[in-house]
Design a protein around this motif. Structure first.
Motif, PDB file in Angstrom:
ATOM      1  N   THR A 351       0.843  -1.211   0.000  1.00  0.00           N
ATOM      2  CA  THR A 351       0.000   0.000   0.000  1.00  0.00           C
ATOM      3  C   THR A 351       0.870   1.250   0.000  1.00  0.00           C
ATOM      4  O   THR A 351       0.602   2.221  -0.724  1.00  0.00           O
ATOM      5  CB  THR A 351      -0.930   0.002   1.228  1.00  0.00           C
ATOM      6  N   GLU A 352       1.947   1.220   0.811  1.00  0.00           N
ATOM      7  CA  GLU A 352       2.864   2.363   0.852  1.00  0.00           C
ATOM      8  C   GLU A 352       3.575   2.529  -0.486  1.00  0.00           C
ATOM      9  O   GLU A 352       3.845   3.653  -0.917  1.00  0.00           O
ATOM     10  CB  GLU A 352       3.877   2.189   1.985  1.00  0.00           C
ATOM     11  N   LEU A 353       3.887   1.406  -1.145  1.00  0.00           N
ATOM     12  CA  LEU A 353       4.516   1.465  -2.457  1.00  0.00           C
ATOM     13  C   LEU A 353       3.602   2.179  -3.460  1.00  0.00           C
ATOM     14  O   LEU A 353       4.049   3.042  -4.222  1.00  0.00           O
ATOM     15  CB  LEU A 353       4.836   0.049  -2.941  1.00  0.00           C
ATOM     16  N   LEU A 354       2.319   1.845  -3.438  1.00  0.00           N
ATOM     17  CA  LEU A 354       1.364   2.486  -4.350  1.00  0.00           C
ATOM     18  C   LEU A 354       1.234   3.982  -4.073  1.00  0.00           C
ATOM     19  O   LEU A 354       1.195   4.805  -5.001  1.00  0.00           O
ATOM     20  CB  LEU A 354      -0.011   1.812  -4.207  1.00  0.00           C
ATOM     21  N   GLU A 355       1.189   4.336  -2.776  1.00  0.00           N
ATOM     22  CA  GLU A 355       1.063   5.753  -2.405  1.00  0.00           C
ATOM     23  C   GLU A 355       2.301   6.529  -2.838  1.00  0.00           C
ATOM     24  O   GLU A 355       2.202   7.652  -3.355  1.00  0.00           O
ATOM     25  CB  GLU A 355       0.853   5.870  -0.890  1.00  0.00           C
ATOM     26  N   GLU A 356       3.480   5.932  -2.615  1.00  0.00           N
ATOM     27  CA  GLU A 356       4.730   6.602  -2.983  1.00  0.00           C
ATOM     28  C   GLU A 356       4.838   6.726  -4.503  1.00  0.00           C
ATOM     29  O   GLU A 356       5.318   7.741  -5.029  1.00  0.00           O
ATOM     30  CB  GLU A 356       5.919   5.810  -2.444  1.00  0.00           C
ATOM     31  N   GLU A 357       4.367   5.693  -5.225  1.00  0.00           N
ATOM     32  CA  GLU A 357       4.418   5.705  -6.684  1.00  0.00           C
ATOM     33  C   GLU A 357       3.543   6.832  -7.237  1.00  0.00           C
ATOM     34  O   GLU A 357       3.933   7.542  -8.165  1.00  0.00           O
ATOM     35  CB  GLU A 357       3.961   4.362  -7.231  1.00  0.00           C
ATOM     36  N   SER A 358       2.359   7.009  -6.660  1.00  0.00           N
ATOM     37  CA  SER A 358       1.457   8.087  -7.092  1.00  0.00           C
ATOM     38  C   SER A 358       2.079   9.445  -6.821  1.00  0.00           C
ATOM     39  O   SER A 358       1.978  10.374  -7.631  1.00  0.00           O
ATOM     40  CB  SER A 358       0.118   7.972  -6.359  1.00  0.00           C
ATOM     41  N   TYR A 359       2.756   9.546  -5.680  1.00  0.00           N
ATOM     42  CA  TYR A 359       3.391  10.812  -5.298  1.00  0.00           C
ATOM     43  C   TYR A 359       4.533  11.154  -6.253  1.00  0.00           C
ATOM     44  O   TYR A 359       4.679  12.308  -6.692  1.00  0.00           O
ATOM     45  CB  TYR A 359       3.905  10.707  -3.865  1.00  0.00           C
ATOM     46  N   VAL A 360       5.336  10.139  -6.622  1.00  0.00           N
ATOM     47  CA  VAL A 360       6.467  10.365  -7.527  1.00  0.00           C
ATOM     48  C   VAL A 360       5.987  10.857  -8.888  1.00  0.00           C
ATOM     49  O   VAL A 360       6.625  11.709  -9.523  1.00  0.00           O
ATOM     50  CB  VAL A 360       7.300   9.076  -7.671  1.00  0.00           C
ATOM     51  N   LYS A 361       4.871  10.347  -9.352  1.00  0.00           N
ATOM     52  CA  LYS A 361       4.349  10.723 -10.666  1.00  0.00           C
ATOM     53  C   LYS A 361       3.947  12.196 -10.736  1.00  0.00           C
ATOM     54  O   LYS A 361       3.856  12.777 -11.818  1.00  0.00           O
ATOM     55  CB  LYS A 361       3.151   9.847 -11.035  1.00  0.00           C
TER      56      LYS A 361
END
Length: 394
Positions: A351-361
């Motif tokens: 879940t944290e990976l998905l949140e961080e991925e969205s933030y990076v984009k």
């Protein structure tokens, strides 16, 4: 103010009781502390340190109180920097998430023992030889320079001691819970848990060589040096989990610590000149130089830390570097089945990976692409997604 044996005894008993409480109530049962648990206990330990400082202010006076807080803040900042190295060591050994608390508590206890030994040795040297201040000052100036050219590869856990241990003793690459030894084919072997503790202990000794001269540059009161050091280490385990994922954000912390250590190094050398008795310097006479007050030291330490932390948090390049580093860490932790056996913890990581991925984009591409090994990191993230998709199908 002299400190009586009774006060020494009570202080040591309180510190030992806190360590025992930490072990019996938090460490014995392996688990991953929640953010709430880490935040509560971090606050409690910081609160205890502040209360102790207020007591010192009341009974020891303003100067003694200021020396304690200057020492505590400096040592706490250095301890946070130490967490970076602990993070790298545990990642190198792939310590299971549930057992990282035990490794951290061992590191804290060993660090306290090592630093206490250095404190009393340092105090004995200072009392006998004023020129020791010159050496302490040079050590801090060299340390400050090393912080500026710090290379992560130098912090790898697979150092000389570990390589020697692997050659001399039977070792295994597999963990057996939090056991230090296990049996394979009827033979007793060392587990990576013991090796990681050796690595942590070795780095603790190196940290002590830097931190003790730093606090002696702020006060020569052994009781203050000891208590400020001890309280700075208390709660470090909880702080590790509280700052998990945010440590990489503090990209300028090493620069701030370098400035603080250089400042204290200069302060020590000035003090050495003021107390000079070396015949080849000013014919063995005192050199009339300015002495930096404890109040000024405290102001500089707080000012530098606040500036470097804020600069780290608001830097666009720092945010990108941190976010991508977190992405890589989450991807590696998710794909590494030995990292944790707790499925809920694995889902939390994803879940944290998905949140961080969205933030990076949402970040500007020029900052994202500056991160080292960006293509390799992207492949690791793709692999994490692939494994998660397979898990859902099953």
């Amino acid at each position: 103010m002299g400190v009586s044996p009774l006060i020494w005894g009570i202080t040591i008993a309180v510190i030992l009781a806190l360590l025992a409480f930490d072990y019996f109530f938090h460490i014995r049962k392996a688990h991953v502390p929640s953010l709430r648990e880490a935040a509560i206990w971090s606050s409690i330990y910081v609160g205890l340190a502040l209360v102790f400082g207020i007591v010192v202010f009341i009974f020891g006076g303003v100067d003694m109180g200021a020396e304690y807080f200057a020492g505590y803040i400096t040592e706490k900042a250095l301890s946070v920097d130490n967490l970076f190295v602990f993070l790298i060591i545990m990642a190198s050994f792939k310590v299971p998430r549930e057992d990282q608390q035990k490794v951290l508590l061992f590191g804290i206890v060993f660090s306290l023992i090592a630093r206490t030994a250095f404190i009393f040795v340092g105090a004995a040297l200072i009392n006998q030889f004023a020129w020791v201040f010159y050496i302490f000052g040079l050590i801090l100036l060299l340390t400050a320079g090393n912080l500026l050219k710090k290379d992560e590869e130098s912090d790898e856990a697979n150092n000389f001691i570990i390589r020697l241990a692997k050659k001399l003793f039977h070792t295994t690459d597999k963990y057996d819970g939090d056991k230090l030894f296990t049996k394979i084919d009827g033979k007793k072997v060392l587990t990576p848990m013991l090796l990681v503790m050796v690595a942590i202990g070795g780095t603790d000794i190196l940290f002590a060589l830097d931190s003790i001269p730093a606090i002696f540059g702020l006060t020569q009161n052994v009781f203050i040096v000891f208590t400020a050091t001890a309280f700075s280490l208390m709660g470090l385990r909880q702080l590790y989990f509280l700052l998990d994922g945010l440590l990489d954000r503090l990209i300028y912390l090493s620069y701030g610590l370098a400035a603080i250590l250089a400042f204290i190094g200069v302060k020590l050398i000035l003090h050495a000149l003021h107390e000079n008795n070396l015949s080849f310097i000013n014919d063995g006479e005192h050199v009339p130089v300015i002495e930096i007050t404890t109040g000024l030291s405290l102001s500089v330490i707080i000012g530098v830390l606040v500036f470097t932390v804020l600069a780290s948090l608001f830097s666009k390049a720092g945010k990108a570097q941190t976010a991508v580093a977190n992405l890589r860490r989450h991807a590696n932790n998710y794909t590494d089945l030995s990292y944790t056996a707790d499925q809920a913890e694995r889902e939390r990581i994803y879940t944290e990976l998905l949140e961080e991925e969205s933030y990076v984009k949402t970040m500007e591409k020029k900052y994202r692409d500056k991160v080292k090994d960006i293509d390799k990191i992207r492949n690791e993230i793709i692999e994490a997604h692939r494994q998660h998709d397979e898990y859902l199908k099953n």
